[in-house]
Design a protein around this motif. Sequence first.
Motif, PDB file in Angstrom:
ATOM      1  N   SER A  52     -59.850 -63.990  63.111  1.00  0.00           N
ATOM      2  CA  SER A  52     -60.404 -64.197  64.452  1.00  0.00           C
ATOM      3  C   SER A  52     -61.756 -64.897  64.408  1.00  0.00           C
ATOM      4  N   ILE A  53     -62.524 -64.670  63.360  1.00  0.00           N
ATOM      5  CA  ILE A  53     -63.844 -65.296  63.244  1.00  0.00           C
ATOM      6  C   ILE A  53     -63.722 -66.816  63.280  1.00  0.00           C
ATOM      7  N   ALA A 492     -64.884 -63.304  68.657  1.00  0.00           N
ATOM      8  CA  ALA A 492     -64.976 -63.584  67.222  1.00  0.00           C
ATOM      9  C   ALA A 492     -66.036 -62.715  66.552  1.00  0.00           C
ATOM     10  N   VAL A 493     -67.130 -62.421  67.276  1.00  0.00           N
ATOM     11  CA  VAL A 493     -68.192 -61.584  66.712  1.00  0.00           C
ATOM     12  C   VAL A 493     -67.796 -60.111  66.726  1.00  0.00           C
ATOM     13  N   GLY A 496     -63.684 -59.837  65.779  1.00  0.00           N
ATOM     14  CA  GLY A 496     -63.478 -60.642  64.597  1.00  0.00           C
ATOM     15  C   GLY A 496     -64.301 -60.148  63.426  1.00  0.00           C
ATOM     16  N   LEU A 497     -65.564 -60.565  63.378  1.00  0.00           N
ATOM     17  CA  LEU A 497     -66.429 -60.219  62.259  1.00  0.00           C
ATOM     18  C   LEU A 497     -66.662 -58.712  62.170  1.00  0.00           C
ATOM     19  N   GLY A 498     -66.956 -58.081  63.310  1.00  0.00           N
ATOM     20  CA  GLY A 498     -67.218 -56.645  63.298  1.00  0.00           C
ATOM     21  C   GLY A 498     -66.015 -55.841  62.838  1.00  0.00           C
ATOM     22  N   PHE A 499     -64.847 -56.145  63.386  1.00  0.00           N
ATOM     23  CA  PHE A 499     -63.643 -55.418  63.000  1.00  0.00           C
ATOM     24  C   PHE A 499     -63.270 -55.695  61.547  1.00  0.00           C
ATOM     25  N   PHE A 500     -63.481 -56.931  61.093  1.00  0.00           N
ATOM     26  CA  PHE A 500     -63.136 -57.273  59.710  1.00  0.00           C
ATOM     27  C   PHE A 500     -63.974 -56.450  58.727  1.00  0.00           C
TER      28      PHE A 500
END
Length: 551
Positions: A52-53, A492-493, A496-500
């Motif tokens: 997603s990022i 994405a933040v 995306g990044l947070g969940f990743f």
Amino acid sequence: MMNERAWIRCLLILFHAMRGVIEGRFSALFFFELNFTALEIGILMSLRSGLSIFLTPVWSALADNTRDGHRKILLITAGTSSLIFLLYYVADAGWVQKNLFAYVFVIRFVFSAFFCVCMSLTDTYLLDFLAGDHEAYGKERMWGAISWGATHLVLGVMIQGGGILILYPMAILTSGAFLSALYFTHSPPDLSSLALIDVDVDVDEEGQSQSQLKAAKHIPTRFPPNSAHLKNIMRENSKTDERMDELKVTSSFMEVEGADDEMPSTPKIEFIGGDYSGTGGNFADSKANLMPESTSFGSQRPPDNTNEDSAGDQKGRLGGAESSLQQQQQQQPRSSIDSHDSHIVKPTARIVLRLLCLNIETIGFFISNFAIGYGMALVENLFFLYYKYEVHASYILCGLSVAVTVACELPLFANGKWLLRHTGIFSLMIISMMAYSTRVVGYTFLPDPMLMLTLEPLHGVTYACMQLASVDYMVQVSPPGLKATGQGLVGAVNRGLGFFVGSVVGGITMQYMGSKFMFWIAAGIVLVAAVIYVGFYFIKRHLLDRTRTSV
């Protein structure tokens, strides 16, 4: 023709039912049934967030640059991911004897590449139907929350009785219903051209003015705009007039990628933290005042005074609106008007980066979104592993826990407009982070499955407050034509990044250090982000007040 609001509610219900099946909280238990470890499950669950990022901004930009793109790209991505989900059955059937994790990893990777943007596009599609009334987002999004909770409750009962494989027929049923409804749907009106008419006009509910009818000729939709949409646009522009005098505004030109001729002069706003130009009144205004009304504690937005003027004044402004539209059409090529290229900003890397680092408050906002995403990844992706196999809850209690969170979300979404006006974006974000930290710390002290249900309403507070604040903030700071890009960026933040990071680090922590330690780390990260956001917010308030004093 079905009422537009009723139609989008139907789509929201069907989408979140499909999402609850193919990407809901039971996914972790689904992978656990394949004998994967917590670390392997964390890696699998992180794929959608990691992709997603990079892919959500790409999909969103493609949707913004395509005619009826929000609906078309959503149809493609949701349809493809639904078909790929069914390929998991090969693993469940035992047809893969070796390299089972590698097979599931590839399926999950391709699935995530398509599904990662679906949430953002659904929110954007809802905003399209709401036209300028983005504050009403929460009231409509409430229907998606109802569907999400009801789906998990039903799945809990069905899995308890029929096993985890019941997800496959449910996936076919829910995805088929959503994709069929989306395929035959109408496109929402695109009123971005009317956003340039910087006047306040009361719209007759039984008819449209001549200027509105002329403007509607250039709106490429399957049905004409109704008066409610036009009134929202005019009211939004009336609010911008009242706030444009708060900072120094200098006149300049902004080149819009794809335009053939130079545009009429548009305001270029000089503000703390950077320099950003807009092509529409709403976007320029949101940068000019840096949203002091909507983001401060206990503050209210300017009152709506559209009905206070006399009939004569309204008639005069209506004539001004028509002449403004005629003058705009004379200065621009007709092809430019029809394609909207003359006033819609094209998504570029520079635009996206400026949107990401608009000012110091925006940076704090995205840091908070990342932290909440990190924490929510543990709840969405790993909590059922803890609840089912460590606390020994049943599948029914797992589904019921989601229904309890939704029950708390409903009044918040239903009163989203009131919360945004009286509480503000900043306060909602802080409430969201405090509720999350309190909840996960409570998990470590209440190991009983029934007692843990008393903490679940706090997740409703976390998600609803964060979602209301994030969507409204990005609507205010995104330029015309970049609604999907703005929502995709925050997605994405956060998701995306947070969940990743949360899924991977949480999986490692859960496997090697234990679930309780995992929750304590998440609570600490969210609290630190809250402190950073508060500091950045009040720094910007101080700089803004000093700038106003000097002006």
